[in-house]
Design a protein around this motif. Sequence first.
Motif, PDB file in Angstrom:
ATOM      1  N   LEU A 132       0.817  -1.208   0.000  1.00 13.68           N
ATOM      2  CA  LEU A 132       0.000   0.000   0.000  1.00 13.68           C
ATOM      3  C   LEU A 132       0.857   1.267   0.000  1.00 13.68           C
ATOM      4  O   LEU A 132       0.566   2.220  -0.716  1.00 13.68           O
ATOM      5  CB  LEU A 132      -0.921   0.017   1.217  1.00 13.68           C
ATOM      6  N   ALA A 133       1.905   1.278   0.817  1.00 19.76           N
ATOM      7  CA  ALA A 133       2.708   2.488   0.980  1.00 19.76           C
ATOM      8  C   ALA A 133       3.731   2.691  -0.128  1.00 19.76           C
ATOM      9  O   ALA A 133       3.962   3.818  -0.569  1.00 19.76           O
ATOM     10  CB  ALA A 133       3.428   2.454   2.330  1.00 19.76           C
ATOM     11  N   LEU A 134       4.354   1.608  -0.590  1.00 22.82           N
ATOM     12  CA  LEU A 134       5.486   1.735  -1.510  1.00 22.82           C
ATOM     13  C   LEU A 134       5.289   1.033  -2.847  1.00 22.82           C
ATOM     14  O   LEU A 134       6.180   1.065  -3.694  1.00 22.82           O
ATOM     15  CB  LEU A 134       6.755   1.185  -0.841  1.00 22.82           C
ATOM     16  N   SER A 135       4.166   0.348  -3.011  1.00 22.61           N
ATOM     17  CA  SER A 135       3.870  -0.398  -4.246  1.00 22.61           C
ATOM     18  C   SER A 135       4.915  -1.460  -4.563  1.00 22.61           C
ATOM     19  O   SER A 135       5.254  -1.686  -5.719  1.00 22.61           O
ATOM     20  CB  SER A 135       3.727   0.569  -5.438  1.00 22.61           C
ATOM     21  N   ARG A 136       5.417  -2.074  -3.507  1.00 22.69           N
ATOM     22  CA  ARG A 136       6.368  -3.175  -3.666  1.00 22.69           C
ATOM     23  C   ARG A 136       6.375  -3.994  -2.389  1.00 22.69           C
ATOM     24  O   ARG A 136       6.018  -3.498  -1.329  1.00 22.69           O
ATOM     25  CB  ARG A 136       7.770  -2.665  -3.971  1.00 22.69           C
ATOM     26  N   PRO A 137       6.794  -5.242  -2.488  1.00 20.77           N
ATOM     27  CA  PRO A 137       6.897  -6.046  -1.267  1.00 20.77           C
ATOM     28  C   PRO A 137       8.145  -5.648  -0.476  1.00 20.77           C
ATOM     29  O   PRO A 137       9.093  -5.082  -1.043  1.00 20.77           O
ATOM     30  CB  PRO A 137       7.018  -7.476  -1.795  1.00 20.77           C
ATOM     31  N   PRO A 138       8.170  -5.928   0.820  1.00 20.76           N
ATOM     32  CA  PRO A 138       9.365  -5.615   1.609  1.00 20.76           C
ATOM     33  C   PRO A 138      10.501  -6.581   1.284  1.00 20.76           C
ATOM     34  O   PRO A 138      10.263  -7.737   0.918  1.00 20.76           O
ATOM     35  CB  PRO A 138       8.895  -5.799   3.049  1.00 20.76           C
ATOM     36  N   SER A 139      11.719  -6.095   1.424  1.00 15.05           N
ATOM     37  CA  SER A 139      12.864  -7.001   1.311  1.00 15.05           C
ATOM     38  C   SER A 139      12.885  -7.871   2.560  1.00 15.05           C
ATOM     39  O   SER A 139      12.166  -7.601   3.534  1.00 15.05           O
ATOM     40  CB  SER A 139      14.174  -6.204   1.211  1.00 15.05           C
ATOM     41  N   ASP A 140      13.709  -8.895   2.557  1.00 12.48           N
ATOM     42  CA  ASP A 140      13.809  -9.755   3.735  1.00 12.48           C
ATOM     43  C   ASP A 140      14.240  -8.951   4.961  1.00 12.48           C
ATOM     44  O   ASP A 140      13.716  -9.140   6.057  1.00 12.48           O
ATOM     45  CB  ASP A 140      14.790 -10.902   3.488  1.00 12.48           C
ATOM     46  N   ALA A 141      15.194  -8.035   4.783  1.00  5.31           N
ATOM     47  CA  ALA A 141      15.684  -7.210   5.893  1.00  5.31           C
ATOM     48  C   ALA A 141      14.586  -6.279   6.403  1.00  5.31           C
ATOM     49  O   ALA A 141      14.433  -6.094   7.618  1.00  5.31           O
ATOM     50  CB  ALA A 141      16.905  -6.406   5.460  1.00  5.31           C
ATOM     51  N   GLU A 142      13.820  -5.703   5.501  1.00  2.00           N
ATOM     52  CA  GLU A 142      12.726  -4.814   5.896  1.00  2.00           C
ATOM     53  C   GLU A 142      11.649  -5.587   6.646  1.00  2.00           C
ATOM     54  O   GLU A 142      11.124  -5.115   7.658  1.00  2.00           O
ATOM     55  CB  GLU A 142      12.117  -4.132   4.674  1.00  2.00           C
ATOM     56  N   ARG A 143      11.321  -6.772   6.154  1.00  2.00           N
ATOM     57  CA  ARG A 143      10.314  -7.598   6.821  1.00  2.00           C
ATOM     58  C   ARG A 143      10.783  -7.966   8.229  1.00  2.00           C
ATOM     59  O   ARG A 143      10.019  -7.877   9.195  1.00  2.00           O
ATOM     60  CB  ARG A 143      10.039  -8.864   6.024  1.00  2.00           C
ATOM     61  N   LEU A 144      12.031  -8.364   8.367  1.00  2.19           N
ATOM     62  CA  LEU A 144      12.577  -8.730   9.673  1.00  2.19           C
ATOM     63  C   LEU A 144      12.560  -7.529  10.620  1.00  2.19           C
ATOM     64  O   LEU A 144      12.153  -7.647  11.779  1.00  2.19           O
ATOM     65  CB  LEU A 144      13.997  -9.276   9.517  1.00  2.19           C
ATOM     66  N   ARG A 145      12.990  -6.363  10.134  1.00  3.76           N
ATOM     67  CA  ARG A 145      13.018  -5.157  10.960  1.00  3.76           C
ATOM     68  C   ARG A 145      11.597  -4.774  11.401  1.00  3.76           C
ATOM     69  O   ARG A 145      11.366  -4.451  12.568  1.00  3.76           O
ATOM     70  CB  ARG A 145      13.683  -4.013  10.207  1.00  3.76           C
ATOM     71  N   ALA A 146      10.638  -4.831  10.489  1.00  6.28           N
ATOM     72  CA  ALA A 146       9.251  -4.495  10.833  1.00  6.28           C
ATOM     73  C   ALA A 146       8.690  -5.494  11.826  1.00  6.28           C
ATOM     74  O   ALA A 146       8.005  -5.105  12.788  1.00  6.28           O
ATOM     75  CB  ALA A 146       8.402  -4.461   9.570  1.00  6.28           C
ATOM     76  N   ASP A 147       8.976  -6.768  11.633  1.00  6.35           N
ATOM     77  CA  ASP A 147       8.499  -7.802  12.550  1.00  6.35           C
ATOM     78  C   ASP A 147       9.059  -7.582  13.952  1.00  6.35           C
ATOM     79  O   ASP A 147       8.335  -7.653  14.940  1.00  6.35           O
ATOM     80  CB  ASP A 147       8.861  -9.182  12.023  1.00  6.35           C
ATOM     81  N   ARG A 148      10.348  -7.292  14.043  1.00  6.27           N
ATOM     82  CA  ARG A 148      10.972  -7.034  15.350  1.00  6.27           C
ATOM     83  C   ARG A 148      10.366  -5.802  16.015  1.00  6.27           C
ATOM     84  O   ARG A 148      10.118  -5.791  17.211  1.00  6.27           O
ATOM     85  CB  ARG A 148      12.476  -6.863  15.194  1.00  6.27           C
ATOM     86  N   TYR A 149      10.130  -4.766  15.209  1.00  7.11           N
ATOM     87  CA  TYR A 149       9.520  -3.558  15.757  1.00  7.11           C
ATOM     88  C   TYR A 149       8.128  -3.849  16.315  1.00  7.11           C
ATOM     89  O   TYR A 149       7.798  -3.438  17.429  1.00  7.11           O
ATOM     90  CB  TYR A 149       9.444  -2.487  14.667  1.00  7.11           C
ATOM     91  N   LEU A 150       7.333  -4.586  15.560  1.00  7.34           N
ATOM     92  CA  LEU A 150       5.974  -4.885  16.008  1.00  7.34           C
ATOM     93  C   LEU A 150       5.946  -5.794  17.228  1.00  7.34           C
ATOM     94  O   LEU A 150       5.012  -5.742  18.023  1.00  7.34           O
ATOM     95  CB  LEU A 150       5.180  -5.514  14.865  1.00  7.34           C
ATOM     96  N   ARG A 151       6.962  -6.609  17.387  1.00  8.53           N
ATOM     97  CA  ARG A 151       7.055  -7.486  18.563  1.00  8.53           C
ATOM     98  C   ARG A 151       7.661  -6.771  19.771  1.00  8.53           C
ATOM     99  O   ARG A 151       7.728  -7.321  20.851  1.00  8.53           O
ATOM    100  CB  ARG A 151       7.888  -8.723  18.240  1.00  8.53           C
ATOM    101  N   GLY A 152       8.162  -5.537  19.551  1.00 12.27           N
ATOM    102  CA  GLY A 152       8.751  -4.763  20.648  1.00 12.27           C
ATOM    103  C   GLY A 152      10.157  -5.188  21.001  1.00 12.27           C
ATOM    104  O   GLY A 152      10.616  -4.978  22.117  1.00 12.27           O
ATOM    105  N   GLU A 153      10.840  -5.796  20.042  1.00 10.61           N
ATOM    106  CA  GLU A 153      12.219  -6.278  20.296  1.00 10.61           C
ATOM    107  C   GLU A 153      13.241  -5.212  19.984  1.00 10.61           C
ATOM    108  O   GLU A 153      13.128  -4.394  19.153  1.00 10.61           O
ATOM    109  CB  GLU A 153      12.501  -7.513  19.446  1.00 10.61           C
TER     110      GLU A 153
END
Length: 70
Positions: free
Chosen positions: A49-70
């Motif tokens: 929605l925001a960037l018209s592309r899927p996240p890279s593996d690093a972006e997905r990992l960083r977002a997942d960690r952020y959402l988990r509060g790590e």
Amino acid sequence: MVAERDVTNVPSQALYLMNNSFVRTQATAMAKRVVAASVMDRITYAYQLALSRPPSDAERLRADRYLRGE
């Protein structure tokens, strides 16, 4: 000749966007769309929605960690 944009740091621009009712309304609408998606697909959907592309593996990992509060 190629036009270049000067690099600037303008806090008023960021404050305007943070406090603008249109921007806030659009952010809320996007958040509702993302939350309605399945938990496993939320990060990918938000990037689409925001960037018209899927996240890279690093972006997905960083977002997942952020959402988990790590």
